[in-house]
Write an enzyme that holds these catalytic residues in place. Structure first.
Site, PDB file in Angstrom:
ATOM      1  N   SER A 269       0.978  -1.355   0.025  1.00 27.30           N
ATOM      2  CA  SER A 269      -0.074  -0.174   0.080  1.00 27.30           C
ATOM      3  C   SER A 269       1.026   1.399   0.093  1.00 27.30           C
ATOM      4  O   SER A 269       1.728   1.346   0.524  1.00 27.30           O
ATOM      5  CB  SER A 269      -0.847   0.097   1.313  1.00 27.30           C
ATOM      6  OG  SER A 269      -1.423   1.516   1.473  1.00 27.30           O
ATOM      7  N   ARG A 308     -35.525 -25.080 -29.627  1.00 28.69           N
ATOM      8  CA  ARG A 308     -34.481 -24.020 -29.490  1.00 28.69           C
ATOM      9  C   ARG A 308     -34.953 -22.749 -28.668  1.00 28.69           C
ATOM     10  O   ARG A 308     -36.054 -22.216 -29.205  1.00 28.69           O
ATOM     11  CB  ARG A 308     -33.816 -23.660 -30.787  1.00 28.69           C
ATOM     12  CG  ARG A 308     -32.450 -22.786 -30.823  1.00 28.69           C
ATOM     13  CD  ARG A 308     -31.970 -22.520 -31.987  1.00 28.69           C
ATOM     14  NE  ARG A 308     -31.726 -23.660 -32.817  1.00 28.69           N
ATOM     15  CZ  ARG A 308     -31.546 -23.685 -33.968  1.00 28.69           C
ATOM     16  NH1 ARG A 308     -31.471 -22.668 -34.544  1.00 28.69           N
ATOM     17  NH2 ARG A 308     -31.226 -24.857 -34.571  1.00 28.69           N
TER      18      ARG A 308
END
Lengths: 445, 445, 445, 445
Positions: A269, A308
């Site tokens: 950091s 489908r």
């Protein structure tokens, strides 16, 4: 470049890239031509000609996708171009008897097979890390934590063994799932009509060409396969996320029992130099959440219309890749968290002491029971606990001060009851079981 | 009475009722006492005394749950009451060595086993309905529909066979899942500490008592089992929802190919007397959505903390029952839609004619190919299609009028190409496969 | 009794009980009759007669639901019975012009209004607890934690203020959402056909009767309302779950900064007497996960067919109640976790010291910057950090030993830089903002 | 190229591309420097120098992401490079007082603003299409369909108006949501510590620079904003999916009432030349499912740890873009389905006749009621229906043959009752309302 690069591995991103999808679809077209040729339905030279052109390098991937937006499927522009590419006398045999979904579905199956191979390799890697930790930390005492509170003593070895058992189960399931992948070929109605009486034979040959099983029936209307595969991958992510969560929790500043292995640039950091962030664990958890989040889209797509689906099936096209991409990161980053994991056994033992022996109240009862019976033992221990709580004293000290205890146990026996190492039950046997079970899968790979 | 009665069967509601949960937990306590007695760790009379009290009738269910809100788990108040109920000399042996999660988890496993039995019975029922339809309608021509548009001809028998194949796969999976159910016993740390060296033996005996397998390791931290079970149940709901969707679509006023069997009071409308609503299908789809909606809660709960999750595990307590309750309705109502299904084969054939032979364009190409090759055949058919589209004519008529067709095919051959019954490919073989595969599972049950 | 009693409040369970649903539907039927009477379309005595019978006590709730399974909706059997209950001359006016969905939807709106009132009351309660903590702990120093690692110092007051701001936002949203609830009346097509030209007037009067707004158009086909309400409730659960997660994490054995207030029987463990489990927090998180898990079912149901969905709409019937029931527990239990929360400010301060001043590295840079500029300040601090890390020393000590620091800062200034109380930025102003914002909503209630 | 290109618009893909994310983060860094300069905390020339380098062209995007995998966030490598790029004397002012999350969160807000603008523009486009259809088809009679069965007559104009009302509501909500976007700046603890007493002023200036509101408090711990934004976007997708579903259903071969406008290459099928697939509708539904599927990931991420989540927050990084990307396709493709929609009003009217007047049974009752009272009217109609059903006759014919009808209605009155155009209730007024409401938003844009 898509933003999701942080939550996929490059390898999996490649497997599910736009280009690779087309290549896998072309692989299916080529294999279909060969299958038909083997059945004598297509001239060998035509099958060869088709096969030669089934390389994505011959196609303008972006253009295919652009037209797919209009056509409703990438198969149509892909096949149109393939037809253009092959010689006149092979042209009529391209895509023969197949419907666009056959190519997309079987292509997806090939992608899933590639994807499962990647996931399995990384899961085995996690398994090895866990196995090493389990073996090495058989006697590294630490508190088991239930609801985030100290419960009983355990060992870090057993914790790693429990991770290992879960990983082993996921490996077993994904291998099973991989064996269940099957070709899809049926034509628009699933009847294989264009092949007249040869349909089942053609399916069998196509399957052989692609080193996949042939399904009993066409599964264009039954989305069980993609749904089950993604569910299984999601379960594997659940295990990855669980391990990563444990690592992140153990890395908490106040706990400090493990740390992800350092790599240059990892977890720092800029403004908080002391931080050692659980970078891989956090990425693994995030990716696992993303992967699990995409599973319901694919499972929900099972409910679809007739031969489908109108929207559900198409959602699979992105849902399945999303599950795999994020799963790759969930599993890879969990592996990263475990590789080179630093374990602070002293801190573990110190933490175990934080509750002043209270984690061993059950052990004291177990020591008393043979002498005074379990019922009385429980009553005595509850008395000791009350004394300890009310006087803010150590449970061990309170035990030494309680006559009902000292009447039946020697001081050394009391101390033994408060020795966590002596209250581990089947710790070793369980670790052995986890190792043995994994070993089998490690070799199978 | 909870509102969700509409989306569960009464039987499944009972399996996952508050009372039944406690009974199943008590079954585990009783079995544990017996297991310990068989190992000589608990006097036989104590195990007997415990077993006698392990009946939910002896407990105030509401009070147990009320206290569970404070205690964090129903096990604690349940065990406290059980201890009160048994004689002084058995008291100390109640719940020995177990942690509250052991009882809850194994109790849940027993509930899931009951639940799976119910689901499987209803799935077999659906399978039988599908099998009967598949057999009976082998030659009932209808349009296959992709993206809700007519595609090629199929038969209602094949459609039912495709449903059947999906149902068979779900039956196979749920049976597999049921075999994977295992006891959970580990104590708070999973070490089986309280049993010293006897832990694994105790687990084995408990498993024997409950007719369940013993797991390799305690799975308190590895939520793979409940997650995988609910995922599998969700997949079964996907299949149920798919079938129910097809029925509802086929029942549309404009389609009218099937109708749910009439029952007094079913599907009517006060103000729309003509309506014949797809009541069971709609309920099945709704329930399937609800079941699938609860699956991610349980799968997501795999990512949990240390040796017992703080919120995730508890979410399973309601998430797992929700999946099963809704699944029971999804499957039962799908069965209801199929039982006595009315099939209008004339309407099917009429609908098949709606596109004037266009669904057989592929058939015409297939008929032409042996004469002029596939490439030329495709070209010719595209010409016929263009003519038909531009003149708003029937494709069959256009074919008869096209010289490139009549040059090589006799009028009767052209008609044959437009006979849907002649363009069904492997219809029969596929139906046979589905029937054979199901038969095996129907007998296994 | 359903198992889910652990994850709902009894009040919310009542609001969404089977009986209350019917009562709310009857309330709509009664209000519709009154509205039509006010418009002169129904005789007053008929409206009165209908209104008198619209009490669920007059109905056999179970029978209505049993028949609803056949009819496809509870409205049909409910109306059929209502027709039987009223006198002959009122009978024909029952349910006039309405479709079954109108009654179900508007009934659900009334239930949601009741439900939102309950949630709002409990959210305000949480707000008050947070406000008290924010005020009281303005100066209670503790580490802020990012990625579960200590970051910078903060105060518990600010942490509570951040919770408060989030709760305030949820209160504001739910009030907004409550204002958006509207009646649904349109007849089967949404045309209000049965009322001829009076339709919009009837809708307005019905809305007046039920103290709800009239919608611009019928929303039978537009499921935005239930989807948006449940999404908003889900967001409120997100905030509840976040607070509860923080409490559970702060209660960890190693952290020990807060503890849920003790209540007799709360959070104990039979075999682990030292445990003080985060019972309410854990229940809140579990319930929040369950509530959030049900939201997608309702949101997903927006995609539905024509003028009434075939499965999606019906899924709302259970999905909406599930969200509310679980939300009630998520919010109530979070309130329970905060009420009487014990805060250990000493432990907070001790934990803040764990990293030896490293959490104040940024503060040191800020102190140096006015003297040597920010660039140089950062460089100097990085040097101090390196020294501290390599020598395993305290950062404060390392600062005192670093010439670049002592060149420009007096020892007292260095110490000041390491005084967390001096590095809180806008802590107080932010707490004030949160308090002010909430106060407004607290009075609004 | 990622596979998901089919389910996003290129514009939205760009907004959420890896490069654009970095650019938006750089925009925040530049604005922060300017804000600090305006407050006198940073020299103007330093702010200028920083601003000049905040262009993504100066960065190696891939390298930033590669390092982000190690650093845990893209901010760290991005800032590190930015520091290298600026002059020595500006270097120390880069990223001053911000934490990496501030930059990521505010950058995401800017991306969301861009994304909302795109979605709103396309939603307005849909609204215009709906408005035109509503106006044009005020009198185009068609059957309303409930549970996929014919219910009462409606008009296609009203159907479009109902779509329009839903779209208008989504536009209103997204604009509201856009106004709620706010900067995030708090530092790691949310205290704005590095700015001492100037924190709130800096936030206000940053907000001004970015043309965003300043929030009351830092929201790093309160993920309400991204969760609420994505939920709102999800709701908009629900509306898009609903419209698209209706279009696909209306395009069914057997229904044929509308067709998506033709575009070259759109919706064709190689082997089924008659097909006119609902290509845009299907893509819209698929994308809506994908978008809605990603929402729970972001909502679930609200439950996160302390001052920065460990996995939940990071899941937002991909979850939020996924919602927007898929939403863009859901909305754009719905627009595509409506633009140039072909409406077959003859087919609509033919379909309305399919049930032989039964859809007007309610109309007959309404005609009878003034003469014989509603109760008797209902009874008579039920009689007519029974006759019609048993004799398979037309309801209109049965009415003419029923004495109880002919006793009170003239033949012409009976015919009038069976004239759908006369039984449309508030059709026109409702269409007007929808148009008026939208107009306001159309101008606002």
């Amino acid at each position: 470049m898509s933003q999701d690069i942080l939550f996929t591995t490059p390898q999996m991103a490649e497997v599910f890239s736009a280009g690779r999808r087309l290549q896998r679809m072309l692989d299916v077209e080529a294999a279909l031509a060969r299958a038909l040729a083997r059945r004598g339905m297509v001239p060998d030279h035509a099958a060869d000609a088709i096969g030669r052109q089934c390389r994505v390098e011959h196609f303008d991937v972006e253009a295919v996708y652009r037209e797919a937006m209009l056509a409703g499927t990438p198969t149509i522009p892909l096949v149109a171009r393939l037809v253009e590419l092959v010689d006149d006398d092979a042209r009529g045999f391209v895509h023969w008897g197949a419907t666009s979904q056959d190519i997309l579905d079987t292509g997806l199956v090939l992608q899933m097979r590639d994807g499962l191979d990647l996931l399995l390799a990384d899961l085995v890697g996690i398994g090895r890390s866990c196995a090493a930790l389990a073996e090495q930390h058989r006697t590294s005492l630490m508190p088991a934590r239930t609801l985030l509170q100290h419960a009983l003593p355990t060992t870090f070895g057993l914790k790693a063994a429990q991770w290992l058992a879960a990983v082993t189960a996921q490996i077993a399931r994904l291998r099973e799932v991989e064996r269940g992948l099957a070709v899809q070929l049926g034509g628009a109605a699933g009847t294989l009509a264009a092949y007249r009486d040869d349909g089942l034979a053609v399916v069998a040959l196509l399957a052989e060409e692609l080193h996949l099983p042939a399904p009993a029936l066409s599964w264009h209307t039954d989305r069980n396969l993609p749904a089950a595969v993604t569910a299984a991958v999601g379960l594997a992510c659940g295990t990855a996320g669980k391990i990563a969560t444990d690592v992140a929790l153990l890395m908490q500043t106040e706990v400090g029992e493990v740390a992800e292995g350092p790599r240059r640039g990892k977890g720092g950091s800029t403004t908080m130099p002391h931080k050692r962030n659980p970078v891989d664990s956090v990425a693994a958890v995030a990716a696992a959440r993303l992967a699990l989040g995409a599973v319901p889209v694919v499972m929900g797509a099972m409910i679809q219309e007739h031969e489908r689906g109108a929207g559900s099936w198409q959602a699979e096209w992105d849902g399945v890749p999303a599950v795999f991409r994020h799963a790759s990161a969930a599993i890879f980053r969990t592996g990263g968290a475990l590789a080179g994991l630093e374990v602070d056994v002293d801190r573990m033992r110190d933490n175990l002491e934080l509750t002043g022996g209270a984690v061993l109240a059950e052990s004291l009862a177990t020591a008393l029971a043979p002498h005074i019976g379990r019922p009385a033992a429980n009553t005595v221990v509850q008395g000791v606990v009350s004394v300890a709580l009310s006087s803010d004293a150590d449970l061990r000290a309170a035990a030494h001060d309680t006559q009902a205890v000292t009447d039946v146990l020697e001081p050394a026996q009391i101390d033994a009851a408060f020795d966590a190492a002596g209250y581990l039950g089947s710790n070793n046997a369980l670790i052995d079981r986890a190792l043995t079970s994994f070993t089998q899968f490690d070799h199978d790979g």
